[in-house]
Design a protein around this motif. Structure first.
Motif, PDB file in Angstrom:
ATOM      1  N   TYR A   1      13.155  -4.280   8.414  1.00 59.99           N
ATOM      2  CA  TYR A   1      12.460  -5.284   7.601  1.00 59.99           C
ATOM      3  C   TYR A   1      11.555  -6.227   8.416  1.00 59.99           C
ATOM      4  CZ  TYR A   1      15.573  -3.837   3.852  1.00 59.99           C
ATOM      5  OH  TYR A   1      16.261  -3.107   2.914  1.00 59.99           O
ATOM      6  N   CYS A   2      11.135  -5.822   9.589  1.00 61.01           N
ATOM      7  CA  CYS A   2      10.380  -6.722  10.476  1.00 61.01           C
ATOM      8  C   CYS A   2       9.076  -7.238   9.868  1.00 61.01           C
ATOM      9  CB  CYS A   2      10.127  -6.067  11.825  1.00 61.01           C
ATOM     10  SG  CYS A   2       9.285  -4.480  11.762  1.00 61.01           S
ATOM     11  N   TYR A   3       8.354  -6.415   9.119  1.00 62.02           N
ATOM     12  CA  TYR A   3       7.090  -6.842   8.510  1.00 62.02           C
ATOM     13  C   TYR A   3       7.201  -6.973   6.986  1.00 62.02           C
ATOM     14  CZ  TYR A   3       4.687  -5.555  12.901  1.00 62.02           C
ATOM     15  OH  TYR A   3       4.256  -5.460  14.204  1.00 62.02           O
ATOM     16  N   ASN A   4       8.386  -7.026   6.473  1.00 55.85           N
ATOM     17  CA  ASN A   4       8.606  -7.049   5.033  1.00 55.85           C
ATOM     18  C   ASN A   4       7.785  -8.149   4.345  1.00 55.85           C
ATOM     19  OD1 ASN A   4       9.818  -6.466   2.506  1.00 55.85           O
ATOM     20  ND2 ASN A   4      11.373  -8.019   2.859  1.00 55.85           N
ATOM     21  N   GLY A   5       6.876  -7.770   3.466  1.00 60.78           N
ATOM     22  CA  GLY A   5       6.083  -8.724   2.693  1.00 60.78           C
ATOM     23  C   GLY A   5       5.183  -9.631   3.513  1.00 60.78           C
ATOM     24  N   MET A   6       4.908  -9.288   4.753  1.00 61.99           N
ATOM     25  CA  MET A   6       4.181 -10.179   5.671  1.00 61.99           C
ATOM     26  C   MET A   6       2.853 -10.683   5.103  1.00 61.99           C
ATOM     27  SD  MET A   6       3.230  -9.454   9.624  1.00 61.99           S
ATOM     28  CE  MET A   6       2.710 -10.743  10.720  1.00 61.99           C
ATOM     29  N   PHE A   7       2.072  -9.801   4.468  1.00 59.89           N
ATOM     30  CA  PHE A   7       0.770 -10.182   3.911  1.00 59.89           C
ATOM     31  C   PHE A   7       0.745 -10.068   2.393  1.00 59.89           C
ATOM     32  CE2 PHE A   7      -0.095  -8.444   8.202  1.00 59.89           C
ATOM     33  CZ  PHE A   7      -0.562  -9.604   8.789  1.00 59.89           C
ATOM     34  N   SER A   8       1.883 -10.165   1.788  1.00 58.99           N
ATOM     35  CA  SER A   8       1.973 -10.052   0.336  1.00 58.99           C
ATOM     36  C   SER A   8       1.104 -11.100  -0.352  1.00 58.99           C
ATOM     37  CB  SER A   8       3.444 -10.230  -0.084  1.00 58.99           C
ATOM     38  OG  SER A   8       3.574 -10.130  -1.471  1.00 58.99           O
ATOM     39  N   SER A   9       0.294 -10.668  -1.305  1.00 59.50           N
ATOM     40  CA  SER A   9      -0.624 -11.518  -2.086  1.00 59.50           C
ATOM     41  C   SER A   9      -1.750 -12.123  -1.252  1.00 59.50           C
ATOM     42  CB  SER A   9       0.139 -12.623  -2.818  1.00 59.50           C
ATOM     43  OG  SER A   9       1.055 -12.065  -3.731  1.00 59.50           O
ATOM     44  N   CYS A  10      -2.067 -11.535  -0.132  1.00 64.88           N
ATOM     45  CA  CYS A  10      -3.232 -11.963   0.655  1.00 64.88           C
ATOM     46  C   CYS A  10      -4.427 -11.165   0.136  1.00 64.88           C
ATOM     47  CB  CYS A  10      -2.997 -11.721   2.141  1.00 64.88           C
ATOM     48  SG  CYS A  10      -1.734 -12.780   2.855  1.00 64.88           S
ATOM     49  N   CYS A  11      -4.980 -11.616  -0.944  1.00 67.84           N
ATOM     50  CA  CYS A  11      -5.971 -10.843  -1.692  1.00 67.84           C
ATOM     51  C   CYS A  11      -7.366 -10.790  -1.068  1.00 67.84           C
ATOM     52  CB  CYS A  11      -6.043 -11.347  -3.124  1.00 67.84           C
ATOM     53  SG  CYS A  11      -6.339 -13.111  -3.269  1.00 67.84           S
ATOM     54  N   LYS A  12      -7.646 -11.523   0.003  1.00 67.32           N
ATOM     55  CA  LYS A  12      -8.962 -11.500   0.655  1.00 67.32           C
ATOM     56  C   LYS A  12      -9.017 -10.572   1.865  1.00 67.32           C
ATOM     57  CE  LYS A  12     -11.016 -14.968  -1.606  1.00 67.32           C
ATOM     58  NZ  LYS A  12     -12.312 -15.136  -2.122  1.00 67.32           N
ATOM     59  N   LEU A  13      -7.900  -9.946   2.214  1.00 62.31           N
ATOM     60  CA  LEU A  13      -7.905  -9.044   3.373  1.00 62.31           C
ATOM     61  C   LEU A  13      -8.834  -7.864   3.106  1.00 62.31           C
ATOM     62  CD1 LEU A  13      -4.175  -8.821   4.471  1.00 62.31           C
ATOM     63  CD2 LEU A  13      -6.009 -10.148   5.502  1.00 62.31           C
ATOM     64  N   ALA A  14      -9.742  -7.610   4.043  1.00 59.15           N
ATOM     65  CA  ALA A  14     -10.679  -6.507   3.908  1.00 59.15           C
ATOM     66  C   ALA A  14     -10.219  -5.274   4.685  1.00 59.15           C
ATOM     67  CB  ALA A  14     -12.061  -6.936   4.387  1.00 59.15           C
ATOM     68  N   LYS A  15      -9.426  -5.485   5.744  1.00 57.22           N
ATOM     69  CA  LYS A  15      -8.913  -4.387   6.566  1.00 57.22           C
ATOM     70  C   LYS A  15      -7.451  -4.656   6.897  1.00 57.22           C
ATOM     71  CE  LYS A  15     -13.200  -3.211   8.911  1.00 57.22           C
ATOM     72  NZ  LYS A  15     -13.858  -3.072  10.209  1.00 57.22           N
ATOM     73  N   ALA A  16      -6.709  -3.593   6.999  1.00 59.69           N
ATOM     74  CA  ALA A  16      -5.307  -3.705   7.394  1.00 59.69           C
ATOM     75  C   ALA A  16      -5.216  -3.875   8.907  1.00 59.69           C
ATOM     76  CB  ALA A  16      -4.552  -2.460   6.969  1.00 59.69           C
ATOM     77  N   PRO A  17      -4.131  -4.478   9.398  1.00 63.67           N
ATOM     78  CA  PRO A  17      -3.972  -4.620  10.847  1.00 63.67           C
ATOM     79  C   PRO A  17      -3.699  -3.266  11.500  1.00 63.67           C
ATOM     80  CG  PRO A  17      -2.000  -5.348   9.729  1.00 63.67           C
ATOM     81  CD  PRO A  17      -3.019  -5.055   8.666  1.00 63.67           C
TER      82      PRO A  17
END
Length: 120
Positions: free
Chosen positions: A89-105
């Motif tokens: 679960y290290c990244y669980n929900g880390m960017f949840s609802s970040c609706c402006k992200l254009a690219k994934a990490p």
């Protein structure tokens, strides 16, 4: 900058949660993480546009869980996650609802753990 390089369990849990005017984060130089150490740290910081590079290459259980959840203006996360050793679960929900992200990490790890990317 948050100077500690060795973190304790829950040490920064929810530290800046709901800081709706926060636009910039401190640097996060820690390389030795602990369970839940950054969990909810910037949760609902709705003015945040930039996420800092996270230096740790070995993660702990739930360490980044919901770290940037509901950071609606967050746009740049492409080069922040160098970890090659993951944890449950290290990244669980880390960017949840970040609706402006254009690219994934970038995600360089090649061995996964239980639900490590769940809801990311």
């Amino acid at each position: 900058m948050l100077p500690s390089k060795n973190l304790a369990t829950y040490c920064y849990y929810g530290m800046f949660s709901n800081c709706i005017s926060l636009e910039e984060t401190p640097k996060l130089p820690a390389t030795n993480l602990s369970d839940y150490c950054y969990c909810n740290m910037f949760y609902e910081c709705s003015s945040l546009t930039y996420a800092p590079r996270i230096e740790a290459t070995s993660l702990a259980s739930h360490c980044y869980e919901y770290m940037f959840k509901n950071c609606f203006k967050l746009t740049d996360v492409q080069e922040i996650l160098p970890a090659t050793t993951l944890a449950n679960y290290c990244y669980n929900g880390m960017f949840s609802s970040c609706c402006k992200l254009a690219k994934a990490p970038n995600l360089p790890a090649n061995t996964l753990k239980e639900s490590c990317y769940k809801g990311m």
